[in-house]
Design an enzyme around this catalytic site. Structure first.
Site, PDB file in Angstrom:
ATOM      1  N   ASN A 189      36.724  63.678  99.003  1.00 30.27           N
ATOM      2  CA  ASN A 189      36.506  63.295  97.611  1.00 30.27           C
ATOM      3  C   ASN A 189      36.364  61.781  97.565  1.00 30.27           C
ATOM      4  O   ASN A 189      37.253  61.056  98.006  1.00 30.27           O
ATOM      5  CB  ASN A 189      37.685  63.743  96.732  1.00 30.27           C
ATOM      6  CG  ASN A 189      37.560  63.243  95.301  1.00 30.27           C
ATOM      7  OD1 ASN A 189      36.459  63.032  94.798  1.00 30.27           O
ATOM      8  ND2 ASN A 189      38.690  63.051  94.647  1.00 30.27           N
ATOM      9  N   GLY A 190      35.232  61.298  97.046  1.00 36.11           N
ATOM     10  CA  GLY A 190      35.013  59.865  96.956  1.00 36.11           C
ATOM     11  C   GLY A 190      33.613  59.506  97.385  1.00 36.11           C
ATOM     12  O   GLY A 190      32.710  60.346  97.420  1.00 36.11           O
ATOM     13  N   CYS A 202      35.067  65.146  93.347  1.00 41.07           N
ATOM     14  CA  CYS A 202      35.254  66.459  93.963  1.00 41.07           C
ATOM     15  C   CYS A 202      36.730  66.817  93.940  1.00 41.07           C
ATOM     16  O   CYS A 202      37.589  65.998  93.603  1.00 41.07           O
ATOM     17  CB  CYS A 202      34.741  66.458  95.405  1.00 41.07           C
ATOM     18  SG  CYS A 202      33.012  66.002  95.583  1.00 41.07           S
ATOM     19  N   GLY A 243      34.384  69.775  90.048  1.00 42.43           N
ATOM     20  CA  GLY A 243      33.070  69.942  90.659  1.00 42.43           C
ATOM     21  C   GLY A 243      32.583  71.371  90.538  1.00 42.43           C
ATOM     22  O   GLY A 243      33.320  72.304  90.872  1.00 42.43           O
TER      23      GLY A 243
END
Length: 509
Positions: free
Chosen positions: A101-102, A2, A28
């Site tokens: 993000n992750g 993301c 994304g």
């Protein structure tokens, strides 16, 4: 994978957040969202689709406030839907929003603990909601009506102790400011910059430095692994290392595929890294086939173009644009079904027949994941009249699933899983195939920052650096990520329009 952004400014940040999301759109395309804050009131707009489709002028006019965060979503583990669009919000304590993000590798374990011990309700299966509630709970335990930077950092310290996996986070606390932090391995990228204005300093935190360049911010540096940042309501920035142990082990696939070439990540130029990847792959080809008969080098748009340029120069062979790209088709390895992916390749690319007819062609791609795209492209080259079609991958064979935020297919759907390079070449229809060596890929990235001792390379070597990924975990995500599981989702349930929601929060005098 993301993209996240946070801006603490001296004037409305809505348009800059929107611009940032368009610059991060490559990270994304599933959903996009923005939250801003003004006088203790949070304003939110998010929905499924590209940023340009989610946000209308009427939305932007209502996203008022000098501080805000934004997110573009790439669905992990096949999950998708309006409820999973970010930023995510929890009202207690204070009113907190995050963009993440992750991927957390211990999210299931944490869900049970959040319900039984923290007495918190989770509304989705998103690991981002888990992370948000862990942070909120730990901050609430500080018991402060007005949290200070020390309280923020103490909560982040507990997040590091409880959460495992990859996370780069930006967030808002209504009335109090913007925060950001990075996991103790720094797997996912996060950097920050400053901008001088007549009204004072403005700060931005983003996934990629290219956003700072375009918005007029000066890049200060990447957040260190385990480090947290807090910009308070007065615009003062606070930084602190919040992890007891940390080591920078960034994801190398960012340099292979995801990041824009004009970004700097952990002081590594993505552009120069890809140049070195092409040079090293050319050197390997010359060792293996010093008498090669390649007439032309053709990149498969777009991510492989820089490596292809360097490879052609080193080989002394012409570089030509043999495929024209329709830029309105998304990235194909994300798509759920083999039939849809094959159809998408033909819609996405069209061969320039003059560059193929009667020639021995070397096609270069950044990586080969399922092999479906490569197979179709090789056939397109043959249909365009190529004499022989050779295939080069600027990355090693992708043999293992990613668990840190990239929705790679299940292991059984990765074409290189359990196969030799020659077997892959035969399946995709290449006359011969050459892969980058992992040592050369690592060297290409490490040359940009000698302080990095190792990279997160699990998709290539199966070594998961958080130490908590076992066969049981991989078997579970196998069931979530295979095509059969993804096709169970109902696309008709998707809502493509954005909606602005006022989230009221009482001001503290």
């Amino acid at each position: 994978m993301c993209g996240v952004v946070g801006i603490s400014g001296s004037s409305d940040v809505n348009l800059r957040l929107y611009d940032a999301l368009t610059m991060l759109q490559h990270r994304g395309q599933d959903a996009a969202g923005i939250v801003t804050e003004a006088d203790g009131e949070l304003h939110q707009c998010k929905g499924e689709g590209l940023a340009r489709d989610v946000f209308r002028q009427s939305h932007m006019e209502r996203l008022v406030g000098n501080v805000g965060i934004g997110h573009v979503r790439y669905p992990t583990a096949g999950s998708s839907g309006p409820a999973l669009a970010q930023p995510l919000y929890v009202n207690s304590p204070y009113g907190i929003c995050i963009a993440h993000n992750g991927n957390l590798t211990n999210a299931d374990e944490l869900r049970g603990h959040i319900f039984r011990a923290d007495l918190r309700h989770l509304n989705t299966d998103s690991d981002s909601e888990v992370l948000l509630n862990v942070f909120a709970h730990e901050l609430q335990l500080r018991g402060k009506l007005e949290p200070s930077s020390k309280d923020i950092f103490a909560a982040v310290e507990q997040v590091h102790k409880r959460c495992r996996g990859a996370y780069a986070v930006v967030g808002l606390i209504a009335n109090y400011g913007m925060f950001a932090f990075r996991d103790p391995h720094g797997i996912r990228p996060l950097c920050y910059g400053v901008r001088e204005t007549a009204a004072g300093k403005e700060y931005a935190v983003v996934s990629e430095s290219v956003v700072l360049d375009n918005l007029g911010f000066e890049l200060i540096r990447d957040l260190a692994p385990g480090e947290a940042l807090f910009v308070d309501k007065a615009g003062e920035v606070h930084l602190q290392q919040c992890a007891a142990e940390s080591e920078l082990v960034p994801c190398i696939f960012e340099h292979v595929y995801f990041a824009r070439p004009d970004s700097l990540m952990d002081n590594i130029s993505v552009y120069k890294c890809r140049l070195r990847m092409g040079e090293k792959l050319a050197e390997k080809l010359l060792r293996l086939k010093p008498d090669h008969d390649i007439d032309v080098v053709i990149p498969i748009p777009d991510t492989s173009r820089v490596s292809a340029q360097a490879m052609a120069e080193r080989l002394g062979v012409k570089l030509r644009e043999g495929f024209m790209k329709n830029r309105y088709i998304g990235r194909t390895f994300i798509m759920p079904g083999q039939t849809e992916r094959k159809k998408s390749v033909r819609q996405k690319l069209n061969a320039v027949k003059l560059e193929f007819a009667g020639k021995n062609v070397l096609l270069i791609d950044d990586s080969i994941v399922r092999g479906t795209t490569s197979q179709e492209i090789i056939q397109m080259a043959r249909d365009a009249g190529a004499k022989n079609v050779y295939m080069a991958s600027a990355a090693p064979g992708v043999r293992y699933p990613n668990v840190y935020g990239i929705d790679m297919p299940s292991a059984t759907e990765l074409i290189a899983h359990g196969r030799t390079d020659d077997e892959v070449g035969e399946i995709i229809g290449a006359d011969w195939i050459i892969y980058q060596d992992l040592e050369d890929l690592i060297s290409s990235a490490a040359e940009g920052n000698e302080d990095i001792n190792r990279f997160e390379c699990s998709v290539f070597d199966g070594n998961y650096i958080t130490g908590d990924v076992d066969k049981t975990y991989l078997d579970r995500i196998e069931g979530l990520r295979n095509d059969a599981a993804k096709q169970k989702s109902d696309p008709s349930a998707k809502s493509k329009t954005g909606q602005v929601i006022g989230i009221h929060n009482n001001s503290v005098s």
